[in-house]
Design a protein around this motif. Structure first.
Motif, PDB file in Angstrom:
ATOM      1  N   PRO A 125       0.582  -1.416  -0.273  1.00  0.00           N
ATOM      2  CA  PRO A 125       0.257  -0.513   0.485  1.00  0.00           C
ATOM      3  C   PRO A 125       0.683   1.187  -0.210  1.00  0.00           C
ATOM      4  O   PRO A 125       1.618   0.984   0.452  1.00  0.00           O
ATOM      5  CB  PRO A 125      -0.935  -0.338   1.563  1.00  0.00           C
ATOM      6  N   MET A 126       0.269   2.280  -0.902  1.00  0.00           N
ATOM      7  CA  MET A 126       0.470   3.522  -0.431  1.00  0.00           C
ATOM      8  C   MET A 126       0.739   4.438   0.663  1.00  0.00           C
ATOM      9  O   MET A 126      -1.049   4.313   0.860  1.00  0.00           O
ATOM     10  CB  MET A 126       0.599   4.597  -2.029  1.00  0.00           C
ATOM     11  N   LYS A 127       1.494   5.094   0.722  1.00  0.00           N
ATOM     12  CA  LYS A 127       0.884   6.045   2.034  1.00  0.00           C
ATOM     13  C   LYS A 127      -0.008   7.216   1.381  1.00  0.00           C
ATOM     14  O   LYS A 127      -1.219   7.412   2.078  1.00  0.00           O
ATOM     15  CB  LYS A 127       2.040   7.296   2.176  1.00  0.00           C
ATOM     16  N   GLY A 128       0.426   7.802   0.535  1.00  0.00           N
ATOM     17  CA  GLY A 128      -1.031   8.911  -0.175  1.00  0.00           C
ATOM     18  C   GLY A 128      -1.857   8.009  -1.883  1.00  0.00           C
ATOM     19  O   GLY A 128      -1.979   6.619  -1.877  1.00  0.00           O
ATOM     20  N   ALA A 129      -3.082   8.799  -1.720  1.00  0.00           N
ATOM     21  CA  ALA A 129      -4.289   8.130  -3.033  1.00  0.00           C
ATOM     22  C   ALA A 129      -3.581   7.546  -3.936  1.00  0.00           C
ATOM     23  O   ALA A 129      -2.105   7.865  -4.455  1.00  0.00           O
ATOM     24  CB  ALA A 129      -4.456   9.228  -3.749  1.00  0.00           C
ATOM     25  N   LEU A 130      -3.374   6.900  -4.996  1.00  0.00           N
ATOM     26  CA  LEU A 130      -3.081   6.497  -5.656  1.00  0.00           C
ATOM     27  C   LEU A 130      -3.537   6.124  -6.687  1.00  0.00           C
ATOM     28  O   LEU A 130      -5.123   7.042  -6.937  1.00  0.00           O
ATOM     29  CB  LEU A 130      -4.053   4.166  -5.656  1.00  0.00           C
ATOM     30  N   CYS A 131      -2.888   7.099  -8.143  1.00  0.00           N
ATOM     31  CA  CYS A 131      -3.000   7.690  -8.925  1.00  0.00           C
ATOM     32  C   CYS A 131      -2.760   6.038 -10.749  1.00  0.00           C
ATOM     33  O   CYS A 131      -1.275   5.995 -10.977  1.00  0.00           O
ATOM     34  CB  CYS A 131      -2.304   8.572  -9.724  1.00  0.00           C
ATOM     35  N   VAL A 132      -3.826   6.320 -11.530  1.00  0.00           N
ATOM     36  CA  VAL A 132      -3.138   5.134 -12.820  1.00  0.00           C
ATOM     37  C   VAL A 132      -4.345   5.541 -13.779  1.00  0.00           C
ATOM     38  O   VAL A 132      -4.963   6.027 -14.309  1.00  0.00           O
ATOM     39  CB  VAL A 132      -4.417   3.698 -12.096  1.00  0.00           C
ATOM     40  N   THR A 133      -3.127   5.333 -14.556  1.00  0.00           N
ATOM     41  CA  THR A 133      -3.529   5.611 -16.504  1.00  0.00           C
ATOM     42  C   THR A 133      -3.302   4.234 -17.166  1.00  0.00           C
ATOM     43  O   THR A 133      -2.333   3.897 -16.558  1.00  0.00           O
ATOM     44  CB  THR A 133      -2.985   6.835 -16.697  1.00  0.00           C
ATOM     45  N   THR A 134      -3.451   4.403 -17.697  1.00  0.00           N
ATOM     46  CA  THR A 134      -3.189   3.712 -18.938  1.00  0.00           C
ATOM     47  C   THR A 134      -2.739   4.091 -20.580  1.00  0.00           C
ATOM     48  O   THR A 134      -4.035   4.935 -20.975  1.00  0.00           O
ATOM     49  CB  THR A 134      -4.230   2.228 -19.461  1.00  0.00           C
ATOM     50  N   ASP A 135      -2.093   3.395 -21.429  1.00  0.00           N
ATOM     51  CA  ASP A 135      -2.309   4.226 -22.714  1.00  0.00           C
ATOM     52  C   ASP A 135      -1.350   3.082 -22.899  1.00  0.00           C
ATOM     53  O   ASP A 135      -0.115   2.491 -23.233  1.00  0.00           O
ATOM     54  CB  ASP A 135      -1.254   5.902 -22.897  1.00  0.00           C
ATOM     55  N   ALA A 136      -1.509   3.465 -24.969  1.00  0.00           N
ATOM     56  CA  ALA A 136      -1.136   2.507 -25.954  1.00  0.00           C
ATOM     57  C   ALA A 136      -0.180   3.430 -27.103  1.00  0.00           C
ATOM     58  O   ALA A 136      -0.316   4.917 -27.152  1.00  0.00           O
ATOM     59  CB  ALA A 136      -1.837   1.410 -26.268  1.00  0.00           C
TER      60      ALA A 136
END
Length: 320
Positions: free
Chosen positions: A33-44
């Protein structure tokens, strides 16, 4: 061509072992787990849409695939942490080229301290590299929806270089600053984290400033006015494309930021201290329209940017 598992090992050899509970080699990665919020993205990035194998080296492809994803993290003010990579390759793709692709990606990953934790290999007719990238937020994220009328609009770096680089590549030119900007964009991660302290809204410029500003305005329910003569342009872009051409240029991966008037001076001072180049190019307005004014104050029709589904699906042409 070597078998699938030989290819996986060849690709993974380009990257340091991920410091996570479970990394590449299992059915899933296991992440702490991270201390801060999780930021997720995906690209191709896809052959003949984002690059051609005639104009990009394998290392360029690897770099660009990660860079465009890291640019999304930069736009939110996040710090990169982990990523997974799904590679689709023709059966005749040379093993040495796979290693070069991995090295290009790994060098950028090392620069920004992000770890490869898993992925997938498959065969395909064209090269395609799809990444899912995660980052950590230490403060509320920058989004497209926070802008307010009166906020100043800033862009980082210079605009139009990637479009000019594409023109050069398609004309047979293989070197130069503009070509490098097309092949190897640099995500503005440090600026994104700095901007999160001051800006009300932000996004990266991937489809042209005019089009991307329209997305920010729609999310924030505002309009905007751009001053054409304020756009930051390299001498080469100013000569070859001019400001209007730069407005249409995709794949710059600079940041577009909205900053409240009360924070403008502090933001500009912080950028100057950190060596981050930003230019004020306009402001958000109450009227929900996008206006572009030239040096003489005349209103111009905003140009369209890149749209994957408004054309044949092939790489953008130099006259687009």
């Amino acid at each position: 061509m070597p078998g699938e598992f030989d290819l996986i090992q060849r690709f993974l050899a380009c990257f340091p072992r991920a410091r996570v509970p479970v990394g590449p080699g299992d059915d899933c990665a296991v992440l702490a787990p991270m201390k801060g919020a999780l930021c997720v993205t995906t690209d191709a990035v896809v052959e003949d849409v984002h690059f051609t194998r005639a104009t990009f080296s394998a290392a360029d492809i690897g770099h660009k695939a990660l860079a465009v994803n890291l640019s999304d993290l930069a736009a939110m003010g996040a710090t990169p942490r982990w990523f997974v990579c799904a590679l689709a390759l023709p059966r005749d793709f040379p093993a040495r080229e796979l290693s070069a692709l991995g090295r290009g990606m790994a060098a950028l990953a090392k620069e920004h301290r992000i770890m490869l934790v898993g992925g997938n290999f498959t065969s395909a007719r064209e090269v395609s590299v799809t990444l899912t990238v995660t980052g950590e937020l230490s403060r509320p994220p920058l989004t497209r929806a926070g802008g307010r009328p009166g906020d100043a609009l800033y862009v980082s770096g210079t605009l139009g270089d990637a479009r000019l680089g594409l023109q050069h590549l398609l004309a047979g030119v293989r070197r130069g600053a503009a070509v490098k900007r097309q092949r190897r964009p640099e995500p503005r991660l440090a600026l994104g984290r700095l901007a999160a302290r001051f800006a009300s809204a932000g996004m990266d410029v991937s489809d042209g400033l005019a089009q991307d500003l329209g997305h920010l305005c729609a999310a924030s329910r505002v309009g905007a006015e751009l001053e054409l003569d304020r756009l930051p342009l390299s001498p080469a872009v100013r000569s070859a494309l001019g400001p209007e051409g730069a407005l249409r240029g995709g794949e710059d991966y600079e940041l577009l930021l909205a900053v409240p008037p009360s924070r403008m001076q502090a933001f500009e001072r912080a950028c100057a201290r950190a060596g981050q180049a930003v230019t004020r190019v306009g402001a958000l307005t109450r009227e929900r329209t996008l206006r572009v004014r030239d040096r003489g104050g005349r209103l111009l029709t905003p140009p369209a940017g890149f749209d994957h589904f408004a054309r044949s699906g092939r790489q953008i042409r130099p006259d687009d």
